[in-house]
Design a protein around this motif. Structure first.
Motif, PDB file in Angstrom:
ATOM      1  N   UNK A 402      16.748  20.843   0.743  1.00  0.00           N
ATOM      2  CA  UNK A 402      16.384  21.392   2.289  1.00  0.00           C
ATOM      3  C   UNK A 402      14.984  21.538   2.789  1.00  0.00           C
ATOM      4  N   UNK A 403      14.337  21.987   3.357  1.00  0.00           N
ATOM      5  CA  UNK A 403      13.407  22.781   4.042  1.00  0.00           C
ATOM      6  C   UNK A 403      12.460  22.049   2.939  1.00  0.00           C
ATOM      7  N   UNK A 404      12.488  22.486   1.896  1.00  0.00           N
ATOM      8  CA  UNK A 404      11.022  22.160   0.785  1.00  0.00           C
ATOM      9  C   UNK A 404      10.833  20.764   0.300  1.00  0.00           C
ATOM     10  N   UNK A 405      11.842  19.850   0.737  1.00  0.00           N
ATOM     11  CA  UNK A 405      11.532  18.800   0.874  1.00  0.00           C
ATOM     12  C   UNK A 405      10.587  17.809   1.694  1.00  0.00           C
ATOM     13  N   UNK A 406       9.897  17.122   0.408  1.00  0.00           N
ATOM     14  CA  UNK A 406       8.735  15.970   0.748  1.00  0.00           C
ATOM     15  C   UNK A 406       9.169  14.824   2.301  1.00  0.00           C
ATOM     16  N   UNK A 407       9.720  14.941   3.904  1.00  0.00           N
ATOM     17  CA  UNK A 407      10.056  14.025   4.793  1.00  0.00           C
ATOM     18  C   UNK A 407       8.688  13.242   5.483  1.00  0.00           C
ATOM     19  N   UNK A 408       9.274  12.083   5.401  1.00  0.00           N
ATOM     20  CA  UNK A 408       8.266  11.733   6.579  1.00  0.00           C
ATOM     21  C   UNK A 408       9.299  10.970   7.675  1.00  0.00           C
ATOM     22  N   UNK A 409       7.789  10.871   8.537  1.00  0.00           N
ATOM     23  CA  UNK A 409       8.289  10.611  10.223  1.00  0.00           C
ATOM     24  C   UNK A 409       7.862  10.182  10.543  1.00  0.00           C
ATOM     25  N   UNK A 410       7.727   9.314  11.757  1.00  0.00           N
ATOM     26  CA  UNK A 410       6.701   8.608  12.423  1.00  0.00           C
ATOM     27  C   UNK A 410       5.976   9.319  14.230  1.00  0.00           C
ATOM     28  N   UNK A 411       5.653  10.497  15.000  1.00  0.00           N
ATOM     29  CA  UNK A 411       5.645  11.548  15.830  1.00  0.00           C
ATOM     30  C   UNK A 411       5.251  10.328  16.656  1.00  0.00           C
ATOM     31  N   UNK A 412       5.590  10.728  17.834  1.00  0.00           N
ATOM     32  CA  UNK A 412       5.889  10.522  19.085  1.00  0.00           C
ATOM     33  C   UNK A 412       3.830   9.692  19.575  1.00  0.00           C
ATOM     34  N   UNK A 413       3.470  10.119  19.496  1.00  0.00           N
ATOM     35  CA  UNK A 413       1.923  10.221  19.180  1.00  0.00           C
ATOM     36  C   UNK A 413       1.542   8.276  18.259  1.00  0.00           C
ATOM     37  N   UNK A 414       2.501   7.793  17.273  1.00  0.00           N
ATOM     38  CA  UNK A 414       2.480   7.086  16.521  1.00  0.00           C
ATOM     39  C   UNK A 414       2.371   7.315  15.161  1.00  0.00           C
ATOM     40  N   UNK A 415       1.553   8.369  15.246  1.00  0.00           N
ATOM     41  CA  UNK A 415       1.542   8.499  14.009  1.00  0.00           C
ATOM     42  C   UNK A 415       2.467   9.115  13.156  1.00  0.00           C
ATOM     43  N   UNK A 416       2.171   8.401  11.086  1.00  0.00           N
ATOM     44  CA  UNK A 416       3.259   8.515  10.532  1.00  0.00           C
ATOM     45  C   UNK A 416       2.486  10.205   9.714  1.00  0.00           C
ATOM     46  N   UNK A 417       3.813  11.159   9.017  1.00  0.00           N
ATOM     47  CA  UNK A 417       3.488  12.190   9.014  1.00  0.00           C
ATOM     48  C   UNK A 417       4.318  13.298   7.815  1.00  0.00           C
ATOM     49  N   UNK A 418       3.571  13.782   7.125  1.00  0.00           N
ATOM     50  CA  UNK A 418       5.053  14.975   6.015  1.00  0.00           C
ATOM     51  C   UNK A 418       4.228  15.194   6.151  1.00  0.00           C
ATOM     52  N   UNK A 419       3.547  16.383   6.818  1.00  0.00           N
ATOM     53  CA  UNK A 419       3.277  17.840   7.443  1.00  0.00           C
ATOM     54  C   UNK A 419       4.752  17.918   7.918  1.00  0.00           C
ATOM     55  N   UNK A 420       5.703  18.948   7.452  1.00  0.00           N
ATOM     56  CA  UNK A 420       7.121  19.612   8.439  1.00  0.00           C
ATOM     57  C   UNK A 420       7.151  20.755   9.173  1.00  0.00           C
ATOM     58  N   UNK A 421       5.380  20.668   9.653  1.00  0.00           N
ATOM     59  CA  UNK A 421       5.855  21.385  10.967  1.00  0.00           C
ATOM     60  C   UNK A 421       5.210  20.514  12.290  1.00  0.00           C
ATOM     61  N   UNK A 422       4.573  19.340  11.732  1.00  0.00           N
ATOM     62  CA  UNK A 422       4.269  18.838  13.014  1.00  0.00           C
ATOM     63  C   UNK A 422       5.417  17.624  13.055  1.00  0.00           C
ATOM     64  N   UNK A 423       6.347  17.175  11.758  1.00  0.00           N
ATOM     65  CA  UNK A 423       7.710  16.834  11.986  1.00  0.00           C
ATOM     66  C   UNK A 423       8.237  17.607  12.570  1.00  0.00           C
ATOM     67  N   UNK A 424       8.769  18.467  12.835  1.00  0.00           N
ATOM     68  CA  UNK A 424       9.836  19.189  13.382  1.00  0.00           C
ATOM     69  C   UNK A 424       9.391  19.465  14.569  1.00  0.00           C
ATOM     70  N   UNK A 425       8.072  20.297  14.860  1.00  0.00           N
ATOM     71  CA  UNK A 425       7.545  20.306  16.545  1.00  0.00           C
ATOM     72  C   UNK A 425       7.995  18.694  17.237  1.00  0.00           C
ATOM     73  N   UNK A 426       7.619  18.249  16.795  1.00  0.00           N
ATOM     74  CA  UNK A 426       8.081  16.344  17.819  1.00  0.00           C
ATOM     75  C   UNK A 426       9.727  15.771  16.929  1.00  0.00           C
ATOM     76  N   UNK A 427      10.376  16.761  16.605  1.00  0.00           N
ATOM     77  CA  UNK A 427      11.394  16.514  15.885  1.00  0.00           C
ATOM     78  C   UNK A 427      12.465  17.207  17.903  1.00  0.00           C
ATOM     79  N   UNK A 428      11.806  18.111  17.064  1.00  0.00           N
ATOM     80  CA  UNK A 428      12.331  19.056  18.104  1.00  0.00           C
ATOM     81  C   UNK A 428      11.866  19.216  19.636  1.00  0.00           C
ATOM     82  N   UNK A 429      10.731  18.698  19.562  1.00  0.00           N
ATOM     83  CA  UNK A 429      10.077  18.176  21.332  1.00  0.00           C
ATOM     84  C   UNK A 429      10.939  17.061  22.479  1.00  0.00           C
ATOM     85  N   UNK A 430      11.297  16.222  21.329  1.00  0.00           N
ATOM     86  CA  UNK A 430      12.379  14.904  21.963  1.00  0.00           C
ATOM     87  C   UNK A 430      13.636  15.676  22.052  1.00  0.00           C
TER      88      UNK A 430
END
Length: 516
Positions: A402-430
């Motif tokens: 669930x939310x404890x998983x380490x997930x990988x994402x690429x933000x709108x700025x092109x940064x690769x991140x596993x930080x959950x706060x950055x991931x979901x901020x970008x995902x929900x903004x999109x």
């Protein structure tokens, strides 16, 4: 010709008499018709639209144990039978992808569910929106309810499986298993020669209709990339019926940490994937063209062949292709349909998410899926280039943790991140930006997505709420089986009070569930 009005045995005998190779040759011929019309633009549309499939199970109003749904109840308010006799599925109308369209869909679901609940109450039952049920029937055992079957003329018929040849056709034939029939997850297992145990699970399936069929590969790829993060937000099946655990007293660590946050994923895959062939339930690969999506359905293994008389619909020209598509169970599934040539469409069916605690929670996921598919496609968001293998890893990590998983994402700025706060901020903004592209006002978008933003902020999912309820019960001295039952009763009780207009975020922390 397969006899649609015969008994299950008669219909299954008809199916077993059909040469799978001949059936699939017909599917291939009909696929040529689909290829032709995709190329001609028949499946293109003027606007994007959305819809929803929403599954429920029924419980006894007094005991909260699983109960069969009277067949007379189905169809009266827009519900249909699903695999288990305790299951019901609501299919909404198609709605424009807009703020008003999403509101109309939510209102339709609410009206039909409330009407169904009133009728169900007259039968002493309640419909529940959930991921996996955990309280068995009042009579008999849970294992027997899930696995009991009768064998007639070499055909296996699940006792508590709906009376449809395609469901019974997943069972064994002359001791040959068509499906895996086994669930083996940490600390729990079950074995069956029919599809009954799959009826443990229920889900929501948002649909996104593409404007142009040629864009299907893009939307399909985006759906795969957002599947893991959205699944992590929606996990809702951390517990199984106590009778399925190998140890009658499963330990605290298993119930609260070692088990899957979303058992629905391995349950469905392990039960329904054939023993001796390629998987039918899986995280699918990317597609390069709409034609590749069509060909994958043709190439998929045949489970229940049929000979079907074409009627007057446009898509009856490929009725066998559509029949085969019914057992093409990828977690993201392309759909080609249309009652008329003008209504022909291609859409994405997003299948990873369990039934949710409330209708607003469900609508939030539909809105997020639609917004993300729109924004990531139209803004050239860098996440579309997330490697497929990483998207797959995200998906199964989310099912486990669930939310404890380490997930990988690429933000709108092109940064690769596993930080959950950055991931979901970008995902929900999109997701929000995508909904705004469809004319949704800022305040409306905020309200639609609030249930998901709140889950991130509070680190709460339905699965974590249930685990907290189990922990609270164990802390009062309850046995593991009692704790699971109390957690389920607490979930059903909270849902009964909030299903139409609340959200998980409004539920109190599950303290004192020993009194529920």
């Amino acid at each position: 010709m397969t006899n649609p009005g015969g008994t299950p045995v008669e219909r299954l005998k008809d199916a077993t008499a059909i040469d799978p190779a001949d059936f699939n040759a017909r599917v291939g011929e009909e696929a040529g018709f689909v290829h032709e019309h995709v190329g001609a633009g028949t499946f293109d549309n003027d606007q994007a639209t959305t819809g929803l499939e929403y599954e429920f199970y029924a419980v006894d109003l007094e005991t909260d144990g699983i109960r069969r749904i009277p067949r007379s109840l189905l169809g009266s308010v827009g519900f249909e039978a699903e695999l288990g006799l305790h299951n019901a599925e609501l299919n909404t109308a198609v709605h424009p992808l807009s703020g008003a369209g999403i509101d109309a869909l939510g209102a339709e679901v609410t009206a039909k569910v409330e009407a169904a609940q009133r009728l169900a109450a007259n039968e002493g039952i309640r419909l529940v929106s959930d991921g996996v049920w955990t309280i068995g029937p009042a009579e008999g055992t849970t294992v027997a309810y899930l696995t009991e079957a009768t064998c007639e003329e070499g055909l296996t018929l699940g006792i508590n499986v709906s009376n449809a040849a395609r469901y019974h056709g997943f069972g064994s034939f002359d001791d040959h298993r068509m499906i895996g029939g086994t669930i083996d997850v940490p600390g729990a297992s079950i074995d069956a020669d029919n599809a009954g145990p799959v009826s443990l699970t229920t889900s929501i399936q948002p649909h996104y209709q593409c404007r142009r069929a040629a864009d299907l590969p893009t939307y399909h790829g985006i759906a795969l990339r957002v599947a893991g993060p959205l699944l992590a937000l929606g996990v809702n099946s951390p517990l199984l019926p106590p009778a399925l655990y190998d140890d009658p007293e499963p330990d605290r660590e298993l119930l609260l940490e070692r088990g899957y946050a979303e058992h629905r994923i391995p349950v469905y895959e392990q039960m329904m994937n054939p023993v001796d062939g390629p998987p039918k339930v899986s995280f699918p690969g990317d597609i390069a063209t709409p034609g590749e999506a069509i060909d994958r359905i043709v190439d998929d293994s045949v489970l229940v062949p049929a000979e079907i008389a074409a009627a007057e619909r446009f898509d009856d020209a490929f009725v066998h292709f559509r029949h085969k598509h019914g057992s093409y169970w990828r977690w993201v599934r392309p759909v080609f349909e249309g009652a008329t040539e003008r209504a022909a469409n291609v859409r994405i069916e997003f299948r990873p998410i369990s039934g949710q605690p409330t209708i607003p929670d469900t609508v939030a996921f539909l809105a997020a899926v639609c917004g993300l598919l729109t924004q990531l496609a139209e803004s050239a968001h860098p996440a579309v280039d997330l490697p497929w293998s990483t998207a797959k890893e995200n998906f199964y990590a989310a099912a486990r943790d669930g939310l404890d998983a380490e997930l990988t994402w690429i933000t709108a700025d092109g940064d690769r991140t596993t930080d959950a706060d950055r991931l979901y901020a970008d995902l929900l903004s999109a997701a929000a930006a995508g909904l705004e592209r469809h004319g949704c006002a800022d305040a409306h978008v905020t309200d639609l997505l609030a249930p998901l933003r709140g889950r991130v902020d509070r680190q709460r999912t339905p699965a974590s709420w249930k685990r907290d309820a189990v922990a609270a019960a164990l802390d009062t001295g309850a046995s593991p089986a009692e704790a699971i039952e109390r957690a389920q009763r607490a979930y059903i009780g909270q849902q009964a009070a909030t299903l139409s207009d609340g959200s998980l975020l409004e539920w109190p922390a599950p303290r004192g569930v020993e009194s529920i």
